[in-house]
Design a protein around this motif. Sequence first.
Motif, mmCIF file in Angstrom:
data_model
loop_
_atom_site.group_PDB
_atom_site.id
_atom_site.type_symbol
_atom_site.label_atom_id
_atom_site.label_comp_id
_atom_site.label_asym_id
_atom_site.label_seq_id
_atom_site.Cartn_x
_atom_site.Cartn_y
_atom_site.Cartn_z
ATOM 1 N N GLN A 42 0.539 -1.517 -0.159
ATOM 2 C CA GLN A 42 -0.379 0.022 -0.115
ATOM 3 C C GLN A 42 0.500 1.132 -0.141
ATOM 4 O OE1 GLN A 42 -2.493 -0.743 3.639
ATOM 5 N NE2 GLN A 42 -3.900 -1.838 2.679
ATOM 6 N N ALA A 43 2.553 1.533 -0.130
ATOM 7 C CA ALA A 43 2.841 2.511 0.753
ATOM 8 C C ALA A 43 3.333 2.489 -0.900
ATOM 9 C CB ALA A 43 3.854 2.336 1.554
ATOM 10 N N LEU A 44 3.557 1.511 -1.085
ATOM 11 C CA LEU A 44 4.679 1.721 -3.399
ATOM 12 C C LEU A 44 3.386 2.355 -3.210
ATOM 13 C CD1 LEU A 44 6.410 1.018 -4.768
ATOM 14 C CD2 LEU A 44 5.429 -0.802 -5.631
ATOM 15 N N GLU A 45 2.426 1.849 -3.700
ATOM 16 C CA GLU A 45 1.179 2.041 -4.184
ATOM 17 C C GLU A 45 0.833 3.747 -3.579
ATOM 18 O OE1 GLU A 45 -1.045 -1.636 -5.714
ATOM 19 O OE2 GLU A 45 -1.999 -0.422 -3.278
ATOM 20 N N ALA A 46 0.885 4.031 -2.806
ATOM 21 C CA ALA A 46 0.383 5.695 -2.035
ATOM 22 C C ALA A 46 2.038 6.316 -3.061
ATOM 23 C CB ALA A 46 0.422 5.544 -0.735
ATOM 24 N N GLY A 47 3.171 5.950 -3.006
ATOM 25 C CA GLY A 47 3.982 6.432 -3.386
ATOM 26 C C GLY A 47 4.646 7.253 -2.329
ATOM 27 N N ASP A 48 4.658 6.110 -1.227
ATOM 28 C CA ASP A 48 5.610 6.393 0.132
ATOM 29 C C ASP A 48 6.719 6.324 -0.194
ATOM 30 O OD1 ASP A 48 2.979 7.978 1.311
ATOM 31 O OD2 ASP A 48 2.186 7.153 2.005
ATOM 32 N N ILE A 49 7.192 4.877 -0.876
ATOM 33 C CA ILE A 49 8.389 4.472 -0.782
ATOM 34 C C ILE A 49 8.152 4.090 -2.677
ATOM 35 C CG2 ILE A 49 8.191 3.323 0.838
ATOM 36 C CD1 ILE A 49 6.958 0.677 0.105
ATOM 37 N N ASP A 50 9.794 4.113 -2.999
ATOM 38 C CA ASP A 50 9.722 3.528 -3.606
ATOM 39 C C ASP A 50 10.548 2.277 -4.538
ATOM 40 O OD1 ASP A 50 9.780 6.533 -4.848
ATOM 41 O OD2 ASP A 50 11.339 6.594 -3.664
ATOM 42 N N GLY A 51 9.900 1.466 -3.153
ATOM 43 C CA GLY A 51 10.764 0.061 -3.560
ATOM 44 C C GLY A 51 10.451 -1.656 -2.118
ATOM 45 N N TYR A 52 10.256 -2.388 -2.709
ATOM 46 C CA TYR A 52 10.205 -3.257 -1.274
ATOM 47 C C TYR A 52 10.640 -5.203 -2.046
ATOM 48 C CZ TYR A 52 5.661 -4.777 -1.563
ATOM 49 O OH TYR A 52 4.280 -5.386 -2.675
ATOM 50 N N ASP A 53 11.367 -5.367 -0.780
ATOM 51 C CA ASP A 53 11.808 -6.872 -1.307
ATOM 52 C C ASP A 53 10.624 -7.597 -1.240
ATOM 53 O OD1 ASP A 53 13.138 -8.864 -2.120
ATOM 54 O OD2 ASP A 53 14.482 -9.111 -0.010
ATOM 55 N N LEU A 54 10.411 -8.680 -1.387
ATOM 56 C CA LEU A 54 9.622 -10.419 -1.868
ATOM 57 C C LEU A 54 8.100 -9.224 -1.589
ATOM 58 C CD1 LEU A 54 11.524 -11.576 1.818
ATOM 59 C CD2 LEU A 54 11.692 -11.839 -1.202
ATOM 60 N N PRO A 55 7.824 -8.868 -2.355
ATOM 61 C CA PRO A 55 5.978 -9.150 -2.180
ATOM 62 C C PRO A 55 5.748 -10.412 -2.712
ATOM 63 C CG PRO A 55 7.684 -8.580 -4.883
ATOM 64 C CD PRO A 55 8.544 -8.575 -3.756
ATOM 65 N N ASN A 56 4.458 -10.592 -2.028
ATOM 66 C CA ASN A 56 3.680 -11.282 -2.189
ATOM 67 C C ASN A 56 3.459 -12.234 -4.064
ATOM 68 O OD1 ASN A 56 0.763 -13.632 -1.984
ATOM 69 N ND2 ASN A 56 1.112 -12.735 -0.018
ATOM 70 N N ALA A 57 4.064 -13.299 -4.274
ATOM 71 C CA ALA A 57 3.514 -14.021 -5.303
ATOM 72 C C ALA A 57 1.628 -13.422 -5.901
ATOM 73 C CB ALA A 57 3.955 -15.691 -5.357
ATOM 74 N N ALA A 58 0.820 -13.857 -5.351
ATOM 75 C CA ALA A 58 0.011 -13.493 -5.654
ATOM 76 C C ALA A 58 -0.075 -11.623 -6.345
ATOM 77 C CB ALA A 58 -1.179 -13.803 -4.311
ATOM 78 N N ASP A 59 0.158 -11.074 -5.323
ATOM 79 C CA ASP A 59 0.380 -9.400 -6.156
ATOM 80 C C ASP A 59 1.204 -9.594 -7.465
ATOM 81 O OD1 ASP A 59 -1.732 -9.200 -3.753
ATOM 82 O OD2 ASP A 59 0.065 -7.967 -2.466
ATOM 83 N N TRP A 60 1.996 -10.253 -7.633
ATOM 84 C CA TRP A 60 3.303 -9.772 -8.728
ATOM 85 C C TRP A 60 2.322 -9.219 -10.311
ATOM 86 C CZ3 TRP A 60 7.053 -14.216 -9.247
ATOM 87 C CH2 TRP A 60 8.313 -14.886 -8.111
ATOM 88 N N LYS A 61 1.713 -9.935 -10.325
ATOM 89 C CA LYS A 61 0.852 -9.140 -11.860
ATOM 90 C C LYS A 61 0.344 -7.791 -11.747
ATOM 91 C CE LYS A 61 -2.374 -10.923 -15.288
ATOM 92 N NZ LYS A 61 -2.871 -10.347 -15.343
ATOM 93 N N GLY A 62 -0.771 -8.249 -9.982
ATOM 94 C CA GLY A 62 -1.142 -6.778 -9.684
ATOM 95 C C GLY A 62 -0.237 -5.004 -10.141
ATOM 96 N N LEU A 63 0.680 -5.678 -9.888
ATOM 97 C CA LEU A 63 2.417 -4.892 -9.434
ATOM 98 C C LEU A 63 2.559 -4.612 -10.382
ATOM 99 C CD1 LEU A 63 3.569 -5.739 -6.030
ATOM 100 C CD2 LEU A 63 2.333 -3.806 -6.532
ATOM 101 N N GLN A 64 2.505 -5.469 -12.045
ATOM 102 C CA GLN A 64 2.732 -5.595 -13.051
ATOM 103 C C GLN A 64 1.632 -4.177 -13.998
ATOM 104 O OE1 GLN A 64 3.673 -9.318 -13.926
ATOM 105 N NE2 GLN A 64 5.569 -9.207 -13.644
ATOM 106 N N ASP A 65 0.415 -4.736 -13.668
ATOM 107 C CA ASP A 65 -0.576 -4.186 -14.401
ATOM 108 C C ASP A 65 -0.834 -2.560 -13.973
ATOM 109 O OD1 ASP A 65 -0.984 -6.667 -15.941
ATOM 110 O OD2 ASP A 65 -2.786 -6.936 -14.575
ATOM 111 N N LYS A 66 -0.283 -2.228 -12.603
ATOM 112 C CA LYS A 66 -0.379 -0.909 -12.430
ATOM 113 C C LYS A 66 1.367 -0.457 -12.687
ATOM 114 C CE LYS A 66 -3.040 -2.389 -8.147
ATOM 115 N NZ LYS A 66 -3.773 -2.381 -7.405
ATOM 116 N N GLY A 67 1.875 -0.827 -13.088
ATOM 117 C CA GLY A 67 2.910 0.474 -13.790
ATOM 118 C C GLY A 67 4.073 -0.745 -13.221
#
Length: 560
Positions: free
Chosen positions: A279-304
């Motif tokens: 949520q912090a990444l999507e809100a622009g509060d951070i620029d990255g993080y390690d080990l995103p949940n595999a279930a979120d990979w595609k959604g994160l890619q779709d969001k750019g």
Amino acid sequence: MIHSGTARRRLIAAIGITGAAALALSACATSERGSDTGSGKVGGTFTFGAAGAPKLFDPFYATDGETFRVSRQMYEGLVGFKPGTAEVEPALATKWESTPDGKTWTFTLKEGVKFHDGTPFNAEATCVNFNRWYNQKGAAQSDAVSQYWLDNFGGFADTPDKPSLYKSCTAKDAKTAVVELTGATSQFPSVLGFTSFSISSPEALKKYDADNVVQAGDSFTYPAYANEHPTGTGPFKFGKFDKANNVVELVRNDDYHGDKAKLDKVVFRIIPDETARKQALEAGDIDGYDLPNAADWKGLQDKGFNVAIRPAFNVMYLGINQKNNPKLQDLKVRQAIMSAINREQLVKSQLPEGAKVATQFMPDTINGFNKSVPEVKYDLEKAKSLLKEAGAEGLTLKFYWPTEVTRPYMPSPKDIYGAIAGDLEKAGIKLDTVSKPWNGGYLTDVDNGVPDLFLLGWTGDNGTAQNWIGTFFGRTDNRFNTGASAWGKSLADALAAANSEPDEAKRTQMYSDLNKKIMEEYLPAIPVSHSPPALVLKKDIKGIVPSPLTDEKFGPASKG
């Protein structure tokens, strides 16, 4: 990595004369780091969402990935790893060579390098660091404190009953350090690329009483150097650790000897919850993080966002501590636990695409992997039958799982615990469940042999078998307390024999045979899976190369 609760035990393998010579020749190229900023935008702050707080800032006393991630931005070792690989490359040493027996190593050092306090890096400073490590005293000799030294180099200067791989370091001249070992190893000098063996300023070590470690019960208090004054040669310098706001800040080292960092600052925001990091990444509060949940990979890619997937250079396992419960010393009980776990379903439901069930404690890319070891399939009835044969029906075990952490091999500890616990309970095993923060009691209790079962894993440092099974089982005083069983010492001795075999082909066969024996006769723990971890970054972050060792450096990074 640690590596890898952590990147955990880092034992050393033997090297033959041919291997030593090849490694020395491959390392003779001079480092090509320049002094300009290179391509990419200069300036700005890169904010990284960290899963946990660093334990301290003295890498020699560090054991966990979150601490190493911060430290490797400030420190350098004599050698490093080529970005994106496990290949050794020059760092503070520009080249090195060894004698034919692999025991004497001569390092030619980079000139004109200064520590963050302005004092010079040279051969004398190098030897001060080696001798500091070797001469740890009292509480600092604890496995919980100087673990990486113990696992890689053995004992200390005043422990004659526990000999050390290290013999001496001599400053031949300002740019030449000669390190003598008591035996040859296949991981030397690559072991010097581990963050734990980074080079610190001798002046700062002395000024801030770096070795004054105090123990009270199972807790350790560290000196000012480790908490407030870390002093390396890296592209970033320590800024501050704002514990109230869970923020660590590093600033650019404008006097860096190589390519200057492009960023003004690197900030680590400590966000233990993985969903909160997303949520912090999507809100622009951070620029990255390690080990995103595999279930979120595609959604994160779709969001750019850029989801960078690393190779599966790891293993997750269910640790079994045999010391507390005599029933666990029965092989049939350990086999029952393995048969009770539906590892195939766990991999499908809890881990990312590309993950697979582990048949042994190393991936198939490592020399010594035994292809003849079969996968033990899920068999609930067999598990129940084995427990009955062992007189262990109704067995109650203390099962630990960690909070406030995400590991490359274990993206969601709570969910993985739940899947394994459910399977064990179906087999009739009763569980006394305990959850603790990773750096808030979990690792301490595991190291002290408190749980019967625990979740842990390993990200390899390199491609040697000793770095895997030697790491786990090469000492009898390990996390599995194999010394409680008659075969604990025999396994450690067999690994030592493989470790000292100079012929590569023979050594590989010895490790292959040991892998089969570990799984069929010893079974000190249950290998669960190998899993490809990912790193997620905003699209405007450039220059960070994903590492199979989770050894990412932020010096070359730019923003925008």
